[in-house]
Design an enzyme around this catalytic site. Structure first.
Site, PDB file in Angstrom:
ATOM      1  N   LYS A 196       0.864  -1.189   0.000  1.00  0.00           N
ATOM      2  CA  LYS A 196       0.000   0.000   0.000  1.00  0.00           C
ATOM      3  C   LYS A 196       0.896   1.233   0.000  1.00  0.00           C
ATOM      4  O   LYS A 196       1.528   1.550   0.996  1.00  0.00           O
ATOM      5  CB  LYS A 196      -0.904   0.040   1.240  1.00  0.00           C
ATOM      6  CG  LYS A 196      -1.960   1.139   1.093  1.00  0.00           C
ATOM      7  CD  LYS A 196      -2.511   1.635   2.408  1.00  0.00           C
ATOM      8  CE  LYS A 196      -1.745   2.755   3.023  1.00  0.00           C
ATOM      9  NZ  LYS A 196      -1.758   4.048   2.298  1.00  0.00           N
ATOM     10  N   GLU A 199      -0.987   7.419   0.267  1.00  0.00           N
ATOM     11  CA  GLU A 199      -2.105   7.993  -0.503  1.00  0.00           C
ATOM     12  C   GLU A 199      -1.732   9.373  -1.043  1.00  0.00           C
ATOM     13  O   GLU A 199      -2.433   9.915  -1.889  1.00  0.00           O
ATOM     14  CB  GLU A 199      -3.369   8.072   0.367  1.00  0.00           C
ATOM     15  CG  GLU A 199      -3.292   8.987   1.589  1.00  0.00           C
ATOM     16  CD  GLU A 199      -2.661   8.320   2.821  1.00  0.00           C
ATOM     17  OE1 GLU A 199      -1.957   7.299   2.663  1.00  0.00           O
ATOM     18  OE2 GLU A 199      -2.860   8.845   3.931  1.00  0.00           O
ATOM     19  N   LYS A 200      -0.599   9.926  -0.567  1.00  0.00           N
ATOM     20  CA  LYS A 200      -0.222  11.269  -1.010  1.00  0.00           C
ATOM     21  C   LYS A 200       0.637  11.269  -2.270  1.00  0.00           C
ATOM     22  O   LYS A 200       0.672  12.253  -2.985  1.00  0.00           O
ATOM     23  CB  LYS A 200       0.520  11.988   0.118  1.00  0.00           C
ATOM     24  CG  LYS A 200      -0.341  12.125   1.371  1.00  0.00           C
ATOM     25  CD  LYS A 200       0.252  13.100   2.353  1.00  0.00           C
ATOM     26  CE  LYS A 200      -0.671  13.323   3.528  1.00  0.00           C
ATOM     27  NZ  LYS A 200      -0.587  12.242   4.524  1.00  0.00           N
ATOM     28  N   CYS A 304      13.277  11.287   7.435  1.00  0.00           N
ATOM     29  CA  CYS A 304      13.300  10.713   8.792  1.00  0.00           C
ATOM     30  C   CYS A 304      14.694  10.833   9.376  1.00  0.00           C
ATOM     31  O   CYS A 304      14.867  10.716  10.579  1.00  0.00           O
ATOM     32  CB  CYS A 304      12.868   9.269   8.757  1.00  0.00           C
ATOM     33  SG  CYS A 304      13.933   8.296   7.701  1.00  0.00           S
ATOM     34  N   GLU A 404       8.184  15.809  16.745  1.00  0.00           N
ATOM     35  CA  GLU A 404       8.837  15.816  15.426  1.00  0.00           C
ATOM     36  C   GLU A 404       8.153  16.909  14.594  1.00  0.00           C
ATOM     37  O   GLU A 404       6.927  16.917  14.459  1.00  0.00           O
ATOM     38  CB  GLU A 404       8.629  14.447  14.767  1.00  0.00           C
ATOM     39  CG  GLU A 404       9.256  14.344  13.400  1.00  0.00           C
ATOM     40  CD  GLU A 404       9.041  12.962  12.763  1.00  0.00           C
ATOM     41  OE1 GLU A 404       7.957  12.370  12.928  1.00  0.00           O
ATOM     42  OE2 GLU A 404       9.975  12.495  12.088  1.00  0.00           O
TER      43      GLU A 404
HETATM   44  P1  NAD Z   1       1.887   8.376   8.304  1.00  0.00           P
HETATM   45  O1  NAD Z   1       2.047   7.522   9.512  1.00  0.00           O
HETATM   46  O2  NAD Z   1       0.881   9.441   8.322  1.00  0.00           O
HETATM   47  O3  NAD Z   1       1.510   7.427   7.061  1.00  0.00           O
HETATM   48  C1  NAD Z   1       2.239   6.248   6.787  1.00  0.00           C
HETATM   49  C2  NAD Z   1       1.296   5.187   6.240  1.00  0.00           C
HETATM   50  O4  NAD Z   1       0.406   4.769   7.277  1.00  0.00           O
HETATM   51  C3  NAD Z   1       0.441   5.684   5.095  1.00  0.00           C
HETATM   52  O5  NAD Z   1       0.418   4.678   4.108  1.00  0.00           O
HETATM   53  C4  NAD Z   1      -0.914   5.940   5.723  1.00  0.00           C
HETATM   54  O6  NAD Z   1      -1.976   5.693   4.836  1.00  0.00           O
HETATM   55  C5  NAD Z   1      -0.951   4.962   6.890  1.00  0.00           C
HETATM   56  N1  NAD Z   1      -1.647   5.490   8.084  1.00  0.00           N
HETATM   57  C6  NAD Z   1      -1.542   6.732   8.603  1.00  0.00           C
HETATM   58  N2  NAD Z   1      -2.257   6.831   9.735  1.00  0.00           N
HETATM   59  C7  NAD Z   1      -2.817   5.625   9.950  1.00  0.00           C
HETATM   60  C8  NAD Z   1      -3.655   5.076  10.981  1.00  0.00           C
HETATM   61  N3  NAD Z   1      -4.038   5.794  12.035  1.00  0.00           N
HETATM   62  N4  NAD Z   1      -4.048   3.796  10.872  1.00  0.00           N
HETATM   63  C9  NAD Z   1      -3.638   3.040   9.841  1.00  0.00           C
HETATM   64  N5  NAD Z   1      -2.845   3.503   8.850  1.00  0.00           N
HETATM   65  C10 NAD Z   1      -2.437   4.770   8.898  1.00  0.00           C
HETATM   66  O7  NAD Z   1       3.335   8.929   7.935  1.00  0.00           O
HETATM   67  P2  NAD Z   1       3.719   9.971   6.811  1.00  0.00           P
HETATM   68  O8  NAD Z   1       3.254  11.320   7.217  1.00  0.00           O
HETATM   69  O9  NAD Z   1       3.350   9.450   5.482  1.00  0.00           O
HETATM   70  O10 NAD Z   1       5.321   9.904   6.914  1.00  0.00           O
HETATM   71  C11 NAD Z   1       6.078  10.733   7.758  1.00  0.00           C
HETATM   72  C12 NAD Z   1       6.516   9.975   9.000  1.00  0.00           C
HETATM   73  O11 NAD Z   1       7.259   8.830   8.631  1.00  0.00           O
HETATM   74  C13 NAD Z   1       7.442  10.790   9.889  1.00  0.00           C
HETATM   75  O12 NAD Z   1       7.100  10.558  11.228  1.00  0.00           O
HETATM   76  C14 NAD Z   1       8.816  10.207   9.587  1.00  0.00           C
HETATM   77  O13 NAD Z   1       9.782  10.358  10.613  1.00  0.00           O
HETATM   78  C15 NAD Z   1       8.482   8.785   9.377  1.00  0.00           C
HETATM   79  N6  NAD Z   1       9.498   8.085   8.614  1.00  0.00           N
HETATM   80  C16 NAD Z   1      10.312   7.233   9.278  1.00  0.00           C
HETATM   81  C17 NAD Z   1      11.308   6.574   8.589  1.00  0.00           C
HETATM   82  C18 NAD Z   1      12.225   5.626   9.290  1.00  0.00           C
HETATM   83  O14 NAD Z   1      12.864   4.855   8.612  1.00  0.00           O
HETATM   84  N7  NAD Z   1      12.297   5.649  10.607  1.00  0.00           N
HETATM   85  C19 NAD Z   1      11.463   6.780   7.216  1.00  0.00           C
HETATM   86  C20 NAD Z   1      10.591   7.657   6.568  1.00  0.00           C
HETATM   87  C21 NAD Z   1       9.608   8.302   7.285  1.00  0.00           C
END
Ligand code: NAD
Length: 520
Positions: A196, A199-200, A304, A404
């Site tokens: 998956k 979605e953005k 990240c 963050e």
């Molecule tokens: P996000 O958690 O909003 O979304 C990530 C995925 O989870 C998406 O596919 C989204 O559809 C899904 N999702 C979001 N909320 C959900 C919920 N409540 N229930 C089920 N699914 C859900 O993250 P984002 O804004 O897309 O990405 C940014 C975040 O990712 C930052 O916190 C960043 O630090 C982190 N990140 C971490 C790493 C790492 O390796 N540690 C790498 C890249 C990004």
């Protein structure tokens, strides 16, 4: 077969493909090797963050469609796992070649949907490509172990076998790299996959999936479902999915970790960060300032491994003046503009959050050295831009420090000693990465030993490991025990079978012993 191309700010198809003649903005799912339109009545716009133009629309995949994707993966599994490892590797070898050939198109899709500069988008693709290259040597990585004659005429060996259907859930900030952390390793180990995308910004991964099929990945080995919470919950609950790779924020990651492990699944969950750079008074001034500016503001802080917090040991003022000077000179514009240093943040909501956290810092006593909140970018007036922003005199109790920010905001703190700086870093809830800038080996070694972070940089601001190591993370930045890619990545997507065999001429008539067998 053709590949996706981004033209006129929406998807069109370059040449012959299963997508051909498609004019709709709607992005299909991929099920069993076919791109299929969702029958959902709900779609979400994918928006260019520099212009607000709608690039495409993703469906909230229905439960029935999700189940058909998992069934396709389940059906493809037996023959894929029995496909020789050398054949599976060759698919990756071809895949890496196709990624190189399509680098510019992939990068343009990343920039159009995510906003980062084209050069940075190429880096996004390239860091994922390296994982594909690494997967080309899977036979060696997946080798088992053998001990001969553990007992008389008996040998024991272990085999690393695939798990079955695995799934991946991706964030928006690296739309090419992070899917490539997941499925190439999983499928080359012999698993099949349901992914998956965010979605953005699903576009780059849609192209990558088509390239993987062009490279020879059989139908059903890689499937795509679009959506948000509901499809993620369906992934967590599905009885046929054995393992989940997640990268994203803490609320989502911890929810997925808890829900999926309660169903007995393996989960690796990479989450949020607050990466600190500790600057010693003896650090090389010019290269350290460059590193701080690049790692703090690059990709508009939406990495990240962005260095979002600097802890100056000793007097911070001379450092801050230089930082300010260099940060002011950065060019903020759409990622497609050749001279842009940083692009927009992903959404209006993301911009509001960044601005709110900056204001909370000011309200609690931090000093705003540089304020990028009101920036207007000529030609892109509607974009979600935030210019480089610097807050100094920040203390650990402030919300802007604890949360963050995920924007182009650099937080400056001060410590009187290396011990105090290490203490600040270790008390933060996150532990993704940390870096020290120094010319002292003694200080560097102390930092490396005492710091609680998964990735440590010594005069290296963004120490993201190459794929022969693993991307790690400690404290709240990671849940699970097997990290992404490297040896741990192969272990995550495989399980061990241990075989004990006996081949000897067995003497007859020696009677039956019911005692526990022991080595003779
Ligand atoms: P996000 O958690 O909003 O979304 C990530 C995925 O989870 C998406 O596919 C989204 O559809 C899904 N999702 C979001 N909320 C959900 C919920 N409540 N229930 C089920 N699914 C859900 O993250 P984002 O804004 O897309 O990405 C940014 C975040 O990712 C930052 O916190 C960043 O630090 C982190 N990140 C971490 C790493 C790492 O390796 N540690 C790498 C890249 C990004």
């Amino acid at each position: 077969p053709g590949v996706f191309a981004v033209a006129n700010h929406h998807f069109s198809v370059a040449s012959e493909s299963s997508w051909k003649h498609r004019t709709s903005l709607r992005v299909p799912n991929l099920v069993g090797g076919s791109f299929v339109d969702s029958q959902s009545s709900e779609f979400i716009d994918v928006i260019n963050p520099a212009t607000q133009e709608v690039v495409s629309q993703i469906p909230l995949t229905t439960d029935k469609e999700f189940k058909s994707a998992v069934s396709a993966a389940k059906e493809a599994y037996p023959s894929w796992r029995n496909t020789p490892i050398t054949t599976r590797q060759r698919v990756m070898l071809k895949f890496q070649e196709l990624i190189r050939k399509n680098m510019d198109k992939l990068a343009l899709s990343v920039t159009t949907e995510q906003g980062k500069t084209l050069k940075d988008a190429q880096g996004d693709v390239f860091r994922g490509l390296e994982v594909v290259e690494h997967a080309c040597g899977m036979a060696t990585l997946q080798m088992g172990e053998y001990v001969s004659n553990v007992s008389n005429g008996i040998d024991t060996y272990s085999i690393r076998e695939p798990l079955g259907v695995c799934a991946g859930i991706c964030p928006f900030n690296f739309p090419a790299m992070i899917p490539l952390w997941m499925f190439p390793v999983a499928v080359t180990c012999g698993n099949t996959f349901v992914l998956k995308p965010s979605e953005k910004d699903p576009g780059a991964f849609m192209m990558l999936a088509e390239l993987a099929m062009e490279a020879g990945l059989p139908d059903g080995v890689l499937n795509i479902v679009h959506g948000t919470h509901d499809v993620v919950n369906a992934i967590c609950d599905d009885g046929d999915i054995r393992a989940i790779s997640f990268v994203g924020s803490n609320p989502a990651g911890m929810h997925i970790y808890a829900r999926a492990s309660a169903k007995g699944k393996r989960v690796q969950s990479n989450m949020g960060a607050k990466n600190h750079g500790v600057v010693m008074p003896d650090a090389n001034i010019d290269s350290t300032i460059n590193a701080l500016v690049a790692a703090g503001f690059g990709a508009a802080g939406q990495r990240c491994m962005a260095l979002s917090t600097v802890v100056f040991v000793g007097d911070s003022k001379p450092w801050e003046e230089k930082l300010l000077e260099r940060a002011k000179a950065l060019k903020v514009s759409a990622g497609t503009e050749p001279d842009a240093d940083l692009g927009p943040v992903i959404s209006k909501q993301a911009k509001e959050r960044v601005c709110r956290l900056v204001q909370s810092g000011v309200d609690s006593g931090a000093k705003l050295l540089l304020d990028g909140r009101d920036i207007v970018v000529p030609g892109y007036e509607k974009g979600n831009f935030v210019g480089p922003t610097i807050l100094s005199d920040v203390t650990p109790d402030m919300e802007c420090y604890k949360e963050e920010i995920f924007g182009p905001v650099l937080i400056c703190m001060q410590a009187n000693s290396l011990d105090e700086a290490i203490n600040i870093v270790n008390k933060n809830q996150y532990g993704n990465g940390a870096a020290i800038f120094t010319t002292s080996g003694v200080a560097a070694r102390k930092f490396q030993t005492e710091i609680e972070a998964g990735q440590v940089g010594i005069n290296v601001p963004i120490p993201v490991p190459l794929p022969f190591f693993s991307f790690t993370g400690s404290k709240a930045s990671f849940a699970g025990d097997l990290n992404f890619y490297g040896k741990a990545g192969v272990q995550f997507y495989t399980q061990i079978k241990t075989v004990t065999q006996q081949w000897k001429d067995l003497p007859g008539g020696s009677g039956v012993s019911l005692a526990m067998p022991t080595s003779q």
